[in-house]
Design a protein around this motif. Sequence first.
Motif, short mmCIF file in Angstrom:
data_model
loop_
_atom_site.label_atom_id
_atom_site.label_comp_id
_atom_site.label_asym_id
_atom_site.label_seq_id
_atom_site.Cartn_x
_atom_site.Cartn_y
_atom_site.Cartn_z
N VAL A 1 -4.46 -7.48 -5.18
CA VAL A 1 -3.43 -7.36 -4.28
C VAL A 1 -3.39 -8.46 -3.23
O VAL A 1 -2.32 -9.10 -2.92
CB VAL A 1 -3.36 -6.28 -3.56
N VAL A 2 -4.32 -8.84 -2.66
CA VAL A 2 -4.66 -10.07 -1.85
C VAL A 2 -4.46 -11.06 -2.31
O VAL A 2 -3.44 -11.97 -1.82
CB VAL A 2 -6.00 -9.99 -1.25
N ALA B 1 -0.69 -11.33 -2.96
CA ALA B 1 0.25 -11.63 -1.49
C ALA B 1 0.00 -13.09 -0.96
O ALA B 1 0.91 -13.40 -0.74
CB ALA B 1 -0.44 -10.58 -0.48
N LEU C 1 3.10 -15.38 -0.63
CA LEU C 1 3.37 -16.07 0.72
C LEU C 1 3.34 -17.55 0.74
O LEU C 1 4.46 -18.04 1.31
CB LEU C 1 2.22 -15.64 1.64
N GLY D 1 3.23 -14.72 -8.27
CA GLY D 1 2.55 -13.60 -7.54
C GLY D 1 3.00 -12.29 -7.74
O GLY D 1 2.27 -11.49 -7.73
N LEU E 1 0.74 -9.19 -9.09
CA LEU E 1 0.62 -7.74 -8.75
C LEU E 1 0.79 -7.04 -9.75
O LEU E 1 0.30 -5.82 -9.54
CB LEU E 1 1.54 -7.75 -7.64
#
Length: 127
Positions: free
Chosen positions: A24-25, A28, A32, A81, A85
Motif C-alpha cells: 500500500v505504501v 501510494a 503520488l 501505482g 495497489l
Amino acid sequence: MQRRNRWTDYELEQIIGNLLRAGVVLAAVVVLVGGVLYLFQHGAGKPDYHTFHEPPSRIRSLKGVAQDALALHSRGIIQLGLLLLVLTPVSRVAFSAVGFMAEGDKMYVVITLIVLAVLLFSLLGAK
C-alpha cells in the motif's frame, strides 16, 4: 541444534501484515509521484467537464502501462501505482498459500490456491 522448518501463525500474520503495508505504501508513493508529475505537465490546463475524455488506449494494457511509466508519462505512472495497489492483496493470497505450505496445512493450501485462481482469472482472463 534443531532446525525449525515451519512458521508459527503469529509469524505468518506478521509477514503478511508487513507485505500489505509495504504494498500500500509503495502504491501510494507511485501514485503520488505520478500525480505531482501530472500537475506539472497538465496543471495549467483548463478542465472540460462537459465532455468525457477517456484515458489513452495505450494505458489500458500491462505492457502499455509499463512503457508509459518507464517513459515517465504521468498517467502511466498513476496507472502503475493503481496496478500495484490491486496486486497487493493478490500477493497476500499467494504468500498465504506459501505460508500454509510451510505450515503443512494442506486444506488451507488448497482453499488459498482456489481463491488465487479465481482472483487471477478475474484480473487476467475474464472478458
